[in-house]
Write an enzyme that holds these catalytic residues in place. Structure first.
Site, PDB file in Angstrom:
ATOM      1  N   ASP A  38       0.855  -1.191   0.000  1.00  0.00           N
ATOM      2  CA  ASP A  38       0.000   0.000   0.000  1.00  0.00           C
ATOM      3  C   ASP A  38       0.887   1.235   0.000  1.00  0.00           C
ATOM      4  O   ASP A  38       1.997   1.216   0.533  1.00  0.00           O
ATOM      5  CB  ASP A  38      -0.919  -0.001   1.241  1.00  0.00           C
ATOM      6  CG  ASP A  38      -2.206   0.763   1.003  1.00  0.00           C
ATOM      7  OD1 ASP A  38      -3.280   0.135   0.949  1.00  0.00           O
ATOM      8  OD2 ASP A  38      -2.141   2.015   0.847  1.00  0.00           O
ATOM      9  N   ASP A  61       3.661   2.020  -4.599  1.00  0.00           N
ATOM     10  CA  ASP A  61       2.812   2.977  -5.313  1.00  0.00           C
ATOM     11  C   ASP A  61       2.547   2.342  -6.676  1.00  0.00           C
ATOM     12  O   ASP A  61       3.486   2.155  -7.466  1.00  0.00           O
ATOM     13  CB  ASP A  61       3.555   4.318  -5.455  1.00  0.00           C
ATOM     14  CG  ASP A  61       2.701   5.351  -6.170  1.00  0.00           C
ATOM     15  OD1 ASP A  61       1.641   4.988  -6.727  1.00  0.00           O
ATOM     16  OD2 ASP A  61       3.102   6.534  -6.172  1.00  0.00           O
ATOM     17  N   VAL A  62       1.299   2.013  -6.955  1.00  0.00           N
ATOM     18  CA  VAL A  62       1.014   1.265  -8.201  1.00  0.00           C
ATOM     19  C   VAL A  62       1.416   2.019  -9.456  1.00  0.00           C
ATOM     20  O   VAL A  62       1.553   1.402 -10.509  1.00  0.00           O
ATOM     21  CB  VAL A  62      -0.470   0.834  -8.364  1.00  0.00           C
ATOM     22  CG1 VAL A  62      -0.782  -0.411  -7.607  1.00  0.00           C
ATOM     23  CG2 VAL A  62      -1.431   1.936  -8.140  1.00  0.00           C
ATOM     24  N   TYR A 151     -12.551   7.936 -14.223  1.00  0.00           N
ATOM     25  CA  TYR A 151     -12.771   6.687 -13.475  1.00  0.00           C
ATOM     26  C   TYR A 151     -13.488   5.650 -14.337  1.00  0.00           C
ATOM     27  O   TYR A 151     -13.066   4.496 -14.418  1.00  0.00           O
ATOM     28  CB  TYR A 151     -13.587   7.017 -12.224  1.00  0.00           C
ATOM     29  CG  TYR A 151     -13.701   5.896 -11.220  1.00  0.00           C
ATOM     30  CD1 TYR A 151     -12.618   5.523 -10.435  1.00  0.00           C
ATOM     31  CD2 TYR A 151     -14.907   5.233 -11.026  1.00  0.00           C
ATOM     32  CE1 TYR A 151     -12.733   4.508  -9.486  1.00  0.00           C
ATOM     33  CE2 TYR A 151     -15.034   4.217 -10.077  1.00  0.00           C
ATOM     34  CZ  TYR A 151     -13.944   3.860  -9.309  1.00  0.00           C
ATOM     35  OH  TYR A 151     -14.058   2.852  -8.378  1.00  0.00           O
ATOM     36  N   LYS A 155     -11.644   2.202 -15.486  1.00  0.00           N
ATOM     37  CA  LYS A 155     -12.166   0.912 -15.000  1.00  0.00           C
ATOM     38  C   LYS A 155     -12.649   0.053 -16.167  1.00  0.00           C
ATOM     39  O   LYS A 155     -12.506  -1.181 -16.140  1.00  0.00           O
ATOM     40  CB  LYS A 155     -13.284   1.145 -13.987  1.00  0.00           C
ATOM     41  CG  LYS A 155     -12.808   1.752 -12.671  1.00  0.00           C
ATOM     42  CD  LYS A 155     -11.889   0.813 -11.887  1.00  0.00           C
ATOM     43  CE  LYS A 155     -11.621   1.311 -10.482  1.00  0.00           C
ATOM     44  NZ  LYS A 155     -10.797   0.377  -9.696  1.00  0.00           N
ATOM     45  N   THR A 186     -16.704   2.199   2.184  1.00  0.00           N
ATOM     46  CA  THR A 186     -15.283   2.330   2.502  1.00  0.00           C
ATOM     47  C   THR A 186     -14.946   3.830   2.523  1.00  0.00           C
ATOM     48  O   THR A 186     -15.753   4.655   2.065  1.00  0.00           O
ATOM     49  CB  THR A 186     -14.390   1.670   1.424  1.00  0.00           C
ATOM     50  OG1 THR A 186     -14.424   2.484   0.247  1.00  0.00           O
ATOM     51  CG2 THR A 186     -14.834   0.256   1.082  1.00  0.00           C
TER      52      THR A 186
HETATM   53  N1  LIG Z   1     -15.941   1.591  -2.398  1.00  0.00           N
HETATM   54  C1  LIG Z   1     -16.661   1.505  -3.516  1.00  0.00           C
HETATM   55  O1  LIG Z   1     -17.856   1.868  -3.552  1.00  0.00           O
HETATM   56  C2  LIG Z   1     -16.039   0.970  -4.770  1.00  0.00           C
HETATM   57  C3  LIG Z   1     -16.898   0.701  -5.842  1.00  0.00           C
HETATM   58  C4  LIG Z   1     -16.366   0.193  -7.021  1.00  0.00           C
HETATM   59  C5  LIG Z   1     -15.010  -0.039  -7.111  1.00  0.00           C
HETATM   60  N2  LIG Z   1     -14.192   0.235  -6.053  1.00  0.00           N
HETATM   61  C6  LIG Z   1     -12.773  -0.018  -6.219  1.00  0.00           C
HETATM   62  O2  LIG Z   1     -12.345  -0.897  -5.200  1.00  0.00           O
HETATM   63  C7  LIG Z   1     -10.950  -0.680  -4.964  1.00  0.00           C
HETATM   64  C8  LIG Z   1     -10.735  -0.543  -3.459  1.00  0.00           C
HETATM   65  O3  LIG Z   1     -11.377   0.648  -3.044  1.00  0.00           O
HETATM   66  P1  LIG Z   1     -11.914   0.875  -1.555  1.00  0.00           P
HETATM   67  O4  LIG Z   1     -13.300   1.346  -1.686  1.00  0.00           O
HETATM   68  O5  LIG Z   1     -11.582  -0.274  -0.710  1.00  0.00           O
HETATM   69  O6  LIG Z   1     -11.047   2.172  -1.187  1.00  0.00           O
HETATM   70  P2  LIG Z   1     -10.121   2.538   0.049  1.00  0.00           P
HETATM   71  O7  LIG Z   1      -9.791   3.970  -0.150  1.00  0.00           O
HETATM   72  O8  LIG Z   1     -10.749   2.098   1.327  1.00  0.00           O
HETATM   73  O9  LIG Z   1      -8.822   1.632  -0.196  1.00  0.00           O
HETATM   74  C9  LIG Z   1      -7.948   1.884  -1.262  1.00  0.00           C
HETATM   75  C10 LIG Z   1      -6.555   1.514  -0.810  1.00  0.00           C
HETATM   76  O10 LIG Z   1      -5.678   1.719  -1.937  1.00  0.00           O
HETATM   77  C11 LIG Z   1      -4.543   2.408  -1.481  1.00  0.00           C
HETATM   78  N3  LIG Z   1      -3.970   3.161  -2.605  1.00  0.00           N
HETATM   79  C12 LIG Z   1      -4.469   4.290  -3.184  1.00  0.00           C
HETATM   80  N4  LIG Z   1      -3.639   4.702  -4.142  1.00  0.00           N
HETATM   81  C13 LIG Z   1      -2.603   3.834  -4.161  1.00  0.00           C
HETATM   82  C14 LIG Z   1      -1.421   3.744  -4.936  1.00  0.00           C
HETATM   83  N5  LIG Z   1      -1.117   4.674  -5.870  1.00  0.00           N
HETATM   84  N6  LIG Z   1      -0.582   2.723  -4.717  1.00  0.00           N
HETATM   85  C15 LIG Z   1      -0.848   1.791  -3.752  1.00  0.00           C
HETATM   86  N7  LIG Z   1      -1.946   1.846  -2.971  1.00  0.00           N
HETATM   87  C16 LIG Z   1      -2.806   2.851  -3.183  1.00  0.00           C
HETATM   88  C17 LIG Z   1      -5.042   3.330  -0.376  1.00  0.00           C
HETATM   89  O11 LIG Z   1      -3.985   3.767   0.486  1.00  0.00           O
HETATM   90  C18 LIG Z   1      -6.038   2.424   0.329  1.00  0.00           C
HETATM   91  O12 LIG Z   1      -5.428   1.650   1.340  1.00  0.00           O
HETATM   92  C19 LIG Z   1     -10.573   0.537  -5.786  1.00  0.00           C
HETATM   93  O13 LIG Z   1      -9.956   0.122  -6.986  1.00  0.00           O
HETATM   94  C20 LIG Z   1     -11.895   1.206  -6.091  1.00  0.00           C
HETATM   95  O14 LIG Z   1     -11.860   1.947  -7.280  1.00  0.00           O
HETATM   96  C21 LIG Z   1     -14.678   0.733  -4.885  1.00  0.00           C
END
Ligand SMILES: NC(=O)c1ccc[n+]([C@@H]2O[C@H](COP(=O)([O-])OP(=O)(O)OC[C@H]3O[C@@H](n4cnc5c(N)ncnc54)[C@H](O)[C@@H]3O)[C@@H](O)[C@H]2O)c1
Length: 259
Positions: A38, A61-62, A151, A155, A186
């Protein structure tokens, strides 16, 4: 008693929060050694401590290809195998197309799509054969949302990347799939769930009538990571309470109405 995947090794990128953290918990409970990657390495370390001796955290960092390469090579070198890669890193930086700055667009695409490419590339290079790679796309990969151009596009690209990777890696027994969540509670979406009118619109457009919880998505990731899905590859699995059957709320209209 040994878990169902006892001794397997997983790297969970974005594992410090939300869906990634719920996934790390399920994998660890299944007996998997979990490497949390992370950008928030402090958060990742705290999570690793919560998981006990079977987890560790590494800063990744991705968008930095070298750091992605290093976490997969490091996991393989340290544990002698790499079975599972899960990529949960993501951001949504909204803005209407006519106002959207190139750098804002680019940042979303870099994290959500190019980061996904780096993860699949280096996970596959570090694996000898077999195993599973799971990405997280979004309902917005198939349902357009005004104000979410970067986004939605990133995606949708990640969903297609999943299919291409499944084609290319199948002959090595590496399965590549994705989970596509709807609204999940989240930190990423607190700006949506915290606004009653927006929340009501999501609920109305979700046949099962509730938001997802991180665990709802993690269960699907776990299935795709495990041998229970051993003949599934190139799949993007909707986990959204049926929201893909209705329409995506006009989030920006609600936000404008509040101003
Ligand atoms: N929460 C939703 O409603 C939702 C819906 C559809 C898709 N998603 C996707 O699910 C995935 C997880 O999201 P979440 O809701 O758990 O969010 P979150 O913010 O709780 O978790 C995301 C994590 O990714 C880490 N992160 C962010 N940028 C980064 C980088 N450049 N390198 C490494 N780590 C990084 C953050 O520090 C965090 O720990 C994401 O890809 C998001 O787009 C979420």
């Amino acid at each position: 008693m040994p878990g169902p995947m006892e001794g397997a090794v997983a790297v969970v990128i974005g594992g410090a929060s939300g869906i990634g953290w719920a996934t790390a918990q399920l994998l660890a409970a299944g007996g998997v050694i979990v490497v949390i990657g992370d950008i928030d390495v402090e958060g990742g370390r705290k999570r690793a401590v919560e998981l006990g001796g079977r987890a560790e955290a590494v800063r990744v960092d991705v968008v930095d290809e070298e750091s992605v390469k290093a976490i997969f090579e490091g996991a393989k070198a340290q544990h002698g195998r790499l079975d599972i890669a899960v990529n949960c890193a993501g951001v949504n930086l909204p803005g209407f197309i006519t106002d959207l700055e190139a750098q804002t667009w680019q940042r979303t695409v870099d994290i959500c799509l190019t980061g996904g490419f780096f993860v699949i590339k280096h996970a596959a290079r570090a694996k000898t054969a077999g195993g599973s790679i799971v990405s997280i796309t979004s309902l917005n990969a198939r349902q357009a949302a005004a104000g979410f151009a970067g986004y939605c596009s990133a995606k949708a690209g990640l969903a297609m990347l999943t299919e291409v990777a499944a084609l290319e890696l199948g002959d090595r027994g590496i399965r590549v799939n994705a989970v596509s969540p709807g609204l999940v509670e989240t930190p990423l979406v607190e700006g949506l769930t915290g606004v009653p009118a927006i929340q009501a619109d999501f609920t109305e457009n979700t046949p099962l009538g509730r938001n997802g919880l991180p665990r709802d998505v993690a269960e699907a990731v776990f299935f795709l990571a495990s041998d229970a899905s051993s003949w599934i590859t190139g799949e993007v699995l909707d986990v959204n309470g049926g929201a893909h059957l209705r329409r995506y709320p006009d989030v920006m209209k609600h936000i404008e109405a509040m101003q």
